[in-house]
Design a protein around this motif. Structure first.
Motif, short mmCIF file in Angstrom:
data_model
loop_
_atom_site.label_atom_id
_atom_site.label_comp_id
_atom_site.label_asym_id
_atom_site.label_seq_id
_atom_site.Cartn_x
_atom_site.Cartn_y
_atom_site.Cartn_z
N PHE A 1 2.56 -34.20 36.30
CA PHE A 1 1.74 -35.78 36.28
C PHE A 1 2.12 -36.25 37.78
O PHE A 1 1.06 -37.48 37.86
CB PHE A 1 2.53 -36.69 35.36
N LYS A 2 2.69 -35.69 38.71
CA LYS A 2 2.68 -36.30 40.06
C LYS A 2 1.82 -35.16 41.02
O LYS A 2 1.77 -35.05 42.05
CB LYS A 2 3.89 -36.20 40.74
N ASP A 3 0.43 -35.01 40.37
CA ASP A 3 -0.73 -34.15 40.97
C ASP A 3 -1.48 -34.93 41.44
O ASP A 3 -2.65 -34.22 42.14
CB ASP A 3 -0.93 -33.31 39.97
N GLY A 4 -1.34 -36.39 41.84
CA GLY A 4 -2.45 -36.93 42.22
C GLY A 4 -3.57 -37.72 41.23
O GLY A 4 -4.22 -38.62 41.41
N GLY A 5 -3.22 -37.32 39.83
CA GLY A 5 -4.23 -38.00 39.04
C GLY A 5 -3.70 -39.30 38.40
O GLY A 5 -2.27 -39.54 38.90
N LEU A 6 -4.39 -39.83 37.69
CA LEU A 6 -3.91 -41.34 37.15
C LEU A 6 -2.72 -40.91 36.22
O LEU A 6 -3.06 -40.36 35.26
CB LEU A 6 -5.23 -42.15 36.81
N VAL A 7 -1.88 -41.95 36.37
CA VAL A 7 -0.72 -42.18 35.43
C VAL A 7 -0.85 -43.60 35.17
O VAL A 7 -0.79 -44.66 35.90
CB VAL A 7 0.40 -41.60 35.81
N VAL A 8 -0.53 -44.05 33.79
CA VAL A 8 -0.44 -45.33 33.28
C VAL A 8 1.17 -45.90 33.78
O VAL A 8 2.01 -45.42 33.07
CB VAL A 8 -0.73 -45.86 31.86
N VAL A 9 1.33 -46.89 34.61
CA VAL A 9 2.60 -47.12 34.98
C VAL A 9 3.02 -48.69 34.89
O VAL A 9 2.02 -49.41 34.93
CB VAL A 9 3.11 -46.68 36.50
N LYS A 10 4.14 -49.00 34.88
CA LYS A 10 4.52 -50.77 35.22
C LYS A 10 5.80 -50.70 35.82
O LYS A 10 6.59 -49.96 36.14
CB LYS A 10 4.25 -51.37 33.67
N ARG A 11 5.92 -51.83 36.78
CA ARG A 11 6.90 -52.29 37.21
C ARG A 11 7.59 -53.24 36.83
O ARG A 11 6.98 -54.49 36.54
CB ARG A 11 6.74 -52.62 38.77
N VAL A 12 8.87 -53.41 36.45
CA VAL A 12 9.68 -54.60 35.51
C VAL A 12 10.82 -54.87 36.43
O VAL A 12 11.49 -53.99 37.09
CB VAL A 12 10.11 -54.13 34.19
N TYR A 13 10.92 -56.25 36.74
CA TYR A 13 12.14 -56.66 37.43
C TYR A 13 12.62 -57.85 36.90
O TYR A 13 11.96 -58.85 36.62
CB TYR A 13 11.48 -57.07 39.07
N PRO B 1 -3.01 -48.28 35.94
CA PRO B 1 -3.14 -46.86 36.35
C PRO B 1 -2.68 -46.79 37.87
O PRO B 1 -3.05 -47.55 38.54
CB PRO B 1 -4.66 -46.51 36.22
N ALA B 2 -2.11 -45.74 38.22
CA ALA B 2 -1.66 -45.72 39.60
C ALA B 2 -1.72 -44.02 39.73
O ALA B 2 -1.63 -43.24 38.69
CB ALA B 2 -0.30 -46.34 39.95
N ARG B 3 -1.59 -43.51 40.75
CA ARG B 3 -1.45 -42.10 41.25
C ARG B 3 -0.42 -41.87 42.27
O ARG B 3 -0.14 -42.81 43.28
CB ARG B 3 -2.89 -41.74 41.85
N PHE B 4 0.12 -40.75 42.08
CA PHE B 4 1.21 -40.25 43.17
C PHE B 4 0.56 -39.42 44.23
O PHE B 4 0.23 -38.26 43.82
CB PHE B 4 2.25 -39.53 42.60
N ALA B 5 0.08 -40.21 45.37
CA ALA B 5 -0.59 -39.52 46.21
C ALA B 5 -0.58 -40.13 47.66
O ALA B 5 0.19 -40.93 47.64
CB ALA B 5 -2.00 -39.62 45.70
N ALA B 6 -1.12 -39.51 48.63
CA ALA B 6 -0.81 -40.25 50.07
C ALA B 6 -2.05 -41.28 49.91
O ALA B 6 -3.26 -41.21 49.07
CB ALA B 6 -1.50 -38.83 51.10
N ARG B 7 -2.04 -42.15 50.92
CA ARG B 7 -3.10 -43.35 51.11
C ARG B 7 -4.52 -42.52 51.66
O ARG B 7 -4.48 -41.71 52.53
CB ARG B 7 -2.48 -44.23 52.02
#
Length: 111
Positions: free
Chosen positions: A17-29, A38-44
Motif C-alpha cells: 500500500f506504500k506504492d504512492g496510491g491513495l490510502v485512507v488514514v487518520k492521525r489521533v493525538y 486520503p493520503a499517499r506515501f510518496a515524494a512531494r
C-alpha cells in the motif's frame, strides 16, 4: 468522526500500500482526531512549496538561512505521507482503514 469502524494501527499497513496510491488514514493525538482522509506515501510534487528557494530573512542584522536547492530537493524526494496532490505533508498517520482504502482504490467515494 468517520464512518470507517475498521481502523488498524498504521504499523499493520502492508508494504504494497506504500506504492504512492491513495490510502485512507487518520492521525489521533491524545484521543483527539487531528486529521483524517486520503493520503499517499510518496515524494512531494515538483511544484510543492517546500521545494521553492528560500529568501533572505527580512530583519536587519540577521543572516540569511543558507541551504542549497540540492539539499531541499533531496529532502522533498524522501517518501513521506502527503496529501493527495502531494503539495504538503499529511500529519504522521496513526491508523489506516482497510475497507476505506479498498473502496478508494476501487474509485468509490469514502467521504
Amino acid at each position: 468522526m468517520s464512518k470507517h469502524d475498521d481502523w488498524q494501527p498504521i504499523s499493520t499497513l502492508p508494504e504494497h500500500f506504500k506504492d504512492g496510491g491513495l490510502v485512507v488514514v487518520k492521525r489521533v493525538y491524545q484521543r483527539q482526531l487531528v486529521s483524517e482522509g486520503p493520503a499517499r506515501f510518496a515524494a512531494r510534487a515538483a511544484d510543492a512549496p517546500a521545494r521553492a528557494p528560500l529568501k533572505e530573512f527580512p530583519l536587519p542584522g540577521r543572516l540569511p538561512y543558507e541551504e542549497s536547492q540540492e539539499v531541499r530537493d533531496e529532502y522533498c524526494d524522501r517518501l513521506a505521507w502527503v496529501i493527495p496532490d502531494r503539495m504538503y505533508l499529511f500529519p504522521e498517520p496513526t491508523h489506516w482503514s482497510p475497507a476505506g482504502t479498498e473502496a478508494l482504490r476501487a474509485g468509490e467515494s469514502v467521504g
